[in-house]
Design a protein around this motif. Structure first.
Motif, PDB file in Angstrom:
ATOM      1  N   ASN A  95       7.942  13.379  -4.752  1.00 27.98           N
ATOM      2  CA  ASN A  95       7.786  12.187  -4.142  1.00 27.98           C
ATOM      3  C   ASN A  95       7.739  12.025  -2.653  1.00 27.98           C
ATOM      4  O   ASN A  95       8.825  11.969  -2.086  1.00 27.98           O
ATOM      5  N   PHE A  96       6.650  11.800  -2.101  1.00 27.68           N
ATOM      6  CA  PHE A  96       6.478  11.709  -0.597  1.00 27.68           C
ATOM      7  C   PHE A  96       5.647  10.670  -0.466  1.00 27.68           C
ATOM      8  O   PHE A  96       4.746  10.697   0.685  1.00 27.68           O
ATOM      9  N   LEU A  97       5.774   9.716  -1.095  1.00 31.84           N
ATOM     10  CA  LEU A  97       5.083   8.247  -1.017  1.00 31.84           C
ATOM     11  C   LEU A  97       5.959   7.312  -0.701  1.00 31.84           C
ATOM     12  O   LEU A  97       7.203   6.991  -1.212  1.00 31.84           O
ATOM     13  N   VAL A 122       1.034  -0.191   7.719  1.00 35.13           N
ATOM     14  CA  VAL A 122       0.954   1.233   7.533  1.00 35.13           C
ATOM     15  C   VAL A 122       1.536   1.854   8.716  1.00 35.13           C
ATOM     16  O   VAL A 122       2.302   2.984   8.569  1.00 35.13           O
ATOM     17  N   LYS A 123       1.092   1.606   9.840  1.00 35.19           N
ATOM     18  CA  LYS A 123       1.667   2.292  11.048  1.00 35.19           C
ATOM     19  C   LYS A 123       3.319   2.206  11.219  1.00 35.19           C
ATOM     20  O   LYS A 123       3.734   2.955  12.096  1.00 35.19           O
ATOM     21  N   LYS A 124       3.890   1.307  10.785  1.00 32.00           N
ATOM     22  CA  LYS A 124       5.377   1.132  10.987  1.00 32.00           C
ATOM     23  C   LYS A 124       5.888   2.600   9.969  1.00 32.00           C
ATOM     24  O   LYS A 124       7.300   2.730  10.159  1.00 32.00           O
ATOM     25  N   MET A 125       5.298   3.184   9.106  1.00 33.08           N
ATOM     26  CA  MET A 125       5.750   4.206   8.472  1.00 33.08           C
ATOM     27  C   MET A 125       5.513   5.511   9.390  1.00 33.08           C
ATOM     28  O   MET A 125       4.744   6.313   8.932  1.00 33.08           O
ATOM     29  N   ASN A 126       6.237   5.510  10.483  1.00 31.23           N
ATOM     30  CA  ASN A 126       6.055   6.565  11.396  1.00 31.23           C
ATOM     31  C   ASN A 126       7.266   7.428  11.365  1.00 31.23           C
ATOM     32  O   ASN A 126       8.005   7.363  10.411  1.00 31.23           O
ATOM     33  N   LYS A 127       7.279   8.622  12.199  1.00 34.90           N
ATOM     34  CA  LYS A 127       8.098   9.417  12.280  1.00 34.90           C
ATOM     35  C   LYS A 127       9.495   8.997  12.287  1.00 34.90           C
ATOM     36  O   LYS A 127      10.510   9.523  12.103  1.00 34.90           O
ATOM     37  N   GLU A 128       9.649   7.927  13.275  1.00 31.88           N
ATOM     38  CA  GLU A 128      11.132   7.282  13.476  1.00 31.88           C
ATOM     39  C   GLU A 128      11.542   6.387  12.146  1.00 31.88           C
ATOM     40  O   GLU A 128      12.828   6.710  11.855  1.00 31.88           O
ATOM     41  N   TYR A 129      10.907   5.790  11.378  1.00 28.69           N
ATOM     42  CA  TYR A 129      11.073   5.278   9.994  1.00 28.69           C
ATOM     43  C   TYR A 129      11.401   6.513   9.235  1.00 28.69           C
ATOM     44  O   TYR A 129      12.706   6.323   8.597  1.00 28.69           O
ATOM     45  N   ILE A 130      10.605   7.410   9.173  1.00 28.49           N
ATOM     46  CA  ILE A 130      11.392   8.574   8.171  1.00 28.49           C
ATOM     47  C   ILE A 130      12.459   9.341   8.635  1.00 28.49           C
ATOM     48  O   ILE A 130      13.525   9.534   7.787  1.00 28.49           O
ATOM     49  N   ARG A 131      12.694   9.440   9.966  1.00 29.19           N
ATOM     50  CA  ARG A 131      14.010   9.702  10.530  1.00 29.19           C
ATOM     51  C   ARG A 131      15.190   9.142  10.044  1.00 29.19           C
ATOM     52  O   ARG A 131      16.233   9.601   9.399  1.00 29.19           O
ATOM     53  N   LYS A 132      14.957   7.769  10.098  1.00 30.29           N
ATOM     54  CA  LYS A 132      16.019   6.832   9.802  1.00 30.29           C
ATOM     55  C   LYS A 132      16.178   6.950   8.121  1.00 30.29           C
ATOM     56  O   LYS A 132      17.401   6.962   7.819  1.00 30.29           O
ATOM     57  N   LEU A 133      15.218   7.099   7.478  1.00 31.07           N
ATOM     58  CA  LEU A 133      15.214   7.107   5.988  1.00 31.07           C
ATOM     59  C   LEU A 133      16.112   8.459   5.710  1.00 31.07           C
ATOM     60  O   LEU A 133      16.883   8.462   4.802  1.00 31.07           O
ATOM     61  N   GLN A 134      15.655   9.842   6.066  1.00 28.07           N
ATOM     62  CA  GLN A 134      16.585  10.777   5.912  1.00 28.07           C
ATOM     63  C   GLN A 134      17.638  10.707   6.364  1.00 28.07           C
ATOM     64  O   GLN A 134      18.673  11.348   5.609  1.00 28.07           O
ATOM     65  N   MET A 135      18.021  10.193   7.361  1.00 29.01           N
ATOM     66  CA  MET A 135      19.501   9.874   7.538  1.00 29.01           C
ATOM     67  C   MET A 135      20.356   8.986   6.747  1.00 29.01           C
ATOM     68  O   MET A 135      21.735   8.815   7.002  1.00 29.01           O
ATOM     69  N   GLY A 136      19.499   8.041   6.060  1.00 25.02           N
ATOM     70  CA  GLY A 136      20.427   7.141   5.121  1.00 25.02           C
ATOM     71  C   GLY A 136      20.914   5.854   5.692  1.00 25.02           C
ATOM     72  O   GLY A 136      21.850   5.334   5.406  1.00 25.02           O
ATOM     73  N   GLU A 137      20.289   5.602   7.027  1.00 21.40           N
ATOM     74  CA  GLU A 137      20.494   4.481   7.716  1.00 21.40           C
ATOM     75  C   GLU A 137      20.366   3.140   6.910  1.00 21.40           C
ATOM     76  O   GLU A 137      19.162   2.950   6.272  1.00 21.40           O
ATOM     77  N   HIS A 162       0.780  -1.297  -0.057  1.00 22.15           N
ATOM     78  CA  HIS A 162      -0.098   0.049  -0.088  1.00 22.15           C
ATOM     79  C   HIS A 162       0.896   1.301   0.121  1.00 22.15           C
ATOM     80  O   HIS A 162       1.973   1.399   0.734  1.00 22.15           O
ATOM     81  N   THR A 163       0.586   2.262  -0.725  1.00 20.33           N
ATOM     82  CA  THR A 163       1.239   3.536  -0.746  1.00 20.33           C
ATOM     83  C   THR A 163       1.049   4.261   0.395  1.00 20.33           C
ATOM     84  O   THR A 163      -0.387   4.455   0.916  1.00 20.33           O
ATOM     85  N   VAL A 164       1.854   4.928   1.017  1.00 20.92           N
ATOM     86  CA  VAL A 164       1.643   5.908   2.295  1.00 20.92           C
ATOM     87  C   VAL A 164       1.988   7.027   2.052  1.00 20.92           C
ATOM     88  O   VAL A 164       3.309   7.266   1.571  1.00 20.92           O
ATOM     89  N   ASN A 165       1.141   8.050   2.391  1.00 17.78           N
ATOM     90  CA  ASN A 165       1.449   9.478   2.236  1.00 17.78           C
ATOM     91  C   ASN A 165       2.278   9.812   3.322  1.00 17.78           C
ATOM     92  O   ASN A 165       1.780   9.961   4.604  1.00 17.78           O
ATOM     93  N   LEU A 166       3.423  10.714   3.147  1.00 16.74           N
ATOM     94  CA  LEU A 166       4.367  11.120   4.228  1.00 16.74           C
ATOM     95  C   LEU A 166       4.115  12.139   4.569  1.00 16.74           C
ATOM     96  O   LEU A 166       4.592  12.922   5.615  1.00 16.74           O
ATOM     97  N   HIS A 167       3.052  13.109   3.867  1.00 14.26           N
ATOM     98  CA  HIS A 167       2.841  14.593   4.386  1.00 14.26           C
ATOM     99  C   HIS A 167       2.610  14.708   5.684  1.00 14.26           C
ATOM    100  O   HIS A 167       3.044  15.565   6.294  1.00 14.26           O
ATOM    101  N   PRO A 168       1.561  14.176   6.199  1.00 12.04           N
ATOM    102  CA  PRO A 168       1.460  14.337   7.691  1.00 12.04           C
ATOM    103  C   PRO A 168       2.154  13.425   8.522  1.00 12.04           C
ATOM    104  O   PRO A 168       2.011  13.771   9.903  1.00 12.04           O
ATOM    105  N   ARG A 169       2.964  12.854   8.143  1.00 11.77           N
ATOM    106  CA  ARG A 169       3.885  11.795   9.044  1.00 11.77           C
ATOM    107  C   ARG A 169       5.054  12.570   9.412  1.00 11.77           C
ATOM    108  O   ARG A 169       6.073  11.941  10.139  1.00 11.77           O
ATOM    109  N   MET A 170       5.543  13.393   8.552  1.00 12.71           N
ATOM    110  CA  MET A 170       6.852  14.362   8.661  1.00 12.71           C
ATOM    111  C   MET A 170       6.709  14.953  10.207  1.00 12.71           C
ATOM    112  O   MET A 170       5.857  15.433  10.789  1.00 12.71           O
TER     113      MET A 170
END
Length: 422
Positions: free
Chosen positions: A299-301, A331-346, A280-288
């Motif tokens: 692209n923010f999905l 879907v819940k796993k796509m949370n702020k912590e997931y996004i932070r790690k994604l941005q940090m390139g872990e 399922h695609t997950v919109n990151l706009h409200p999760r940032m």
């Protein structure tokens, strides 16, 4: 078959009203851009002729407003680098095709055939793999019918932005066309190109993605669920033990997948149990953190993956197996912590995207699906159109499923005489 022909009568290149400044001539793709396929999505808008006395030229209105909005969305008038790492914002422009249709708009509206609606879009092939294919990011086709109605067909590239960003662009373009705006936009509508800042690109694409998204031989059909049917299905999938009432999307995703598995396994019993990866695609706009502005373009999905054995989704098993709960947990796993790690390139988080991508790849590095479901609200906002893409053999089994047929609305468009989405 719709039994109509479309003939292109002119092709123009529309450039921005004002040249793009030199300091903006290179637009970097983000990590999420890099991991997106090079693929054209189609979108079709229908307009009936309201008055035979109108003296409006839709082609001039569309071209003038398109030129104006490209000044603000300058990357769209550029060209994708052949290595798919950046966009050259060189103002080469957007193709604008004017076409004549030898038929009436009612022929399309009464029975839209998903497989054939691409004739109203400028880029007929979504799978062209020539060297210069897909460097253009956006194209428009104005289709004029004998009755005076028109269809505006659009192709847009997934490589630079997700569907939500593109829809906001189209809404702003429509506002400019309607209001006659030619230059300024309020700050709330001016695009913010922040994707590469929020998700820094890698030196090379995460995956060597090519242009295929759907396997050859896959066909598309539209199934419409009205509001009553959706509510009945929501009640059926209501997990009272865990107090989980499914959303409309969770409900139809579960129902369609379960009816597909029931239909294909009824005739062909596999030797080994199938395991489905449901994405399922997950919109990151409200999760940032903080949430992204609505006018952020890019692209923010991301994909939330759920792996389910076939025995858990076959027919009534989908009700008792907790499939809705599993989808929601993914879907819940796509949370702020997931996004932070994604941005940090872990690497552990980046590998999740790669694993999901590999699960839908074919040999040669191209994304390849043979089962795609896209859900759209009906124009009255009450029901949902499900665009189901399957191979021809599976589609025949799926659309013959008795339980499916109990919940879909046959002849929906001829009854309502309204538009469909694409």
């Amino acid at each position: 078959m719709m039994n109509i022909e479309v003939e292109a009568i002119s092709v123009e290149i529309i450039k921005p009203s004002y040249p793009t400044p030199k300091n903006l001539e290179h637009y970097k793709l983000s990590l999420l851009d890099q991991s997106s396929p090079i693929f054209y999505d189609p979108l079709v808008f229908y307009y009936k002729m309201k008055s035979s006395t109108t003296n409006i030229d839709p082609a001039n209105i569309l071209k003038r407003s398109l030129s104006a909005i490209l000044t603000h969305y300058y990357p769209l008038a550029g060209r994708l680098d052949k290595h798919a790492q950046l966009i050259h914002c060189n103002d080469e422009g957007v193709p604008f095709v004017k076409a004549q249709v030898n038929g009436r708009l009612s022929q399309v509206l009464s029975n839209p055939i998903a497989q054939e609606l691409g004739i109203f879009c400028p880029f007929m092939s979504r799978h062209d793999e020539s060297d210069d294919a897909h460097q253009i990011l956006f194209g428009v086709q104005l289709n004029m019918f004998e009755c005076g109605g028109i269809v505006v067909g659009i192709n847009f590239s997934d490589k630079i932005a997700d569907a939500l960003s593109w829809m906001r662009f189209i809404k702003t373009w429509a506002m400019m066309a309607r209001d006659g705006t030619t230059t300024m936009l309020p700050k709330s509508l001016q695009p913010e190109f922040v994707s590469a800042t929020l998700f820094p690109p890698r030196p090379q694409s995460l995956i060597d993605i090519k242009t295929d998204v759907m396997k050859k031989g896959v066909i598309s059909k539209i199934f419409v669920f009205n509001g009553f049917a959706i509510e009945a299905l929501r009640a059926m999938y209501w997990d009272k033990e865990n107090n989980i009432r499914p959303s409309r999307v969770e409900t139809l995703s579960t129902f369609i997948i379960s009816r597909y598995e029931a239909a294909v396994s009824k005739i062909t019993k596999p030797k080994k149990e199938r395991v489905y990866t449901i994405l399922h695609t997950v919109n990151l706009h409200p999760r940032m953190n903080p949430p992204l502005a609505e006018n952020s373009f890019g692209n923010f999905l991301v994909y939330a993956g759920t792996q389910i054995p076939a025995s858990s989704i076959n027919g009534e098993a989908s009700i008792t197996s907790g499939l809705v709960k599993k989808i929601r947990e993914g879907v819940k796993k796509m949370n702020k912590e997931y996004i932070r790690k994604l941005q940090m390139g872990e690497e552990d988080e980046l590998s999740k995207i790669q694993q999901n991508s590999e699960s839908i790849e074919k040999r040669g590095g191209a994304w390849s699906f043979d089962k795609i479901i896209a859900l759209f609200d009906t124009s009255d906002g009450d029901g949902i159109e499900a665009y189901v893409n399957l191979n021809e053999e599976d589609m025949a089994k799926f659309e013959a499923d008795e339980m499916l047929r109990k919940f879909i609305t046959p002849n929906y468009y001829s009854r309502h005489n309204i538009n469909s989405n694409l």
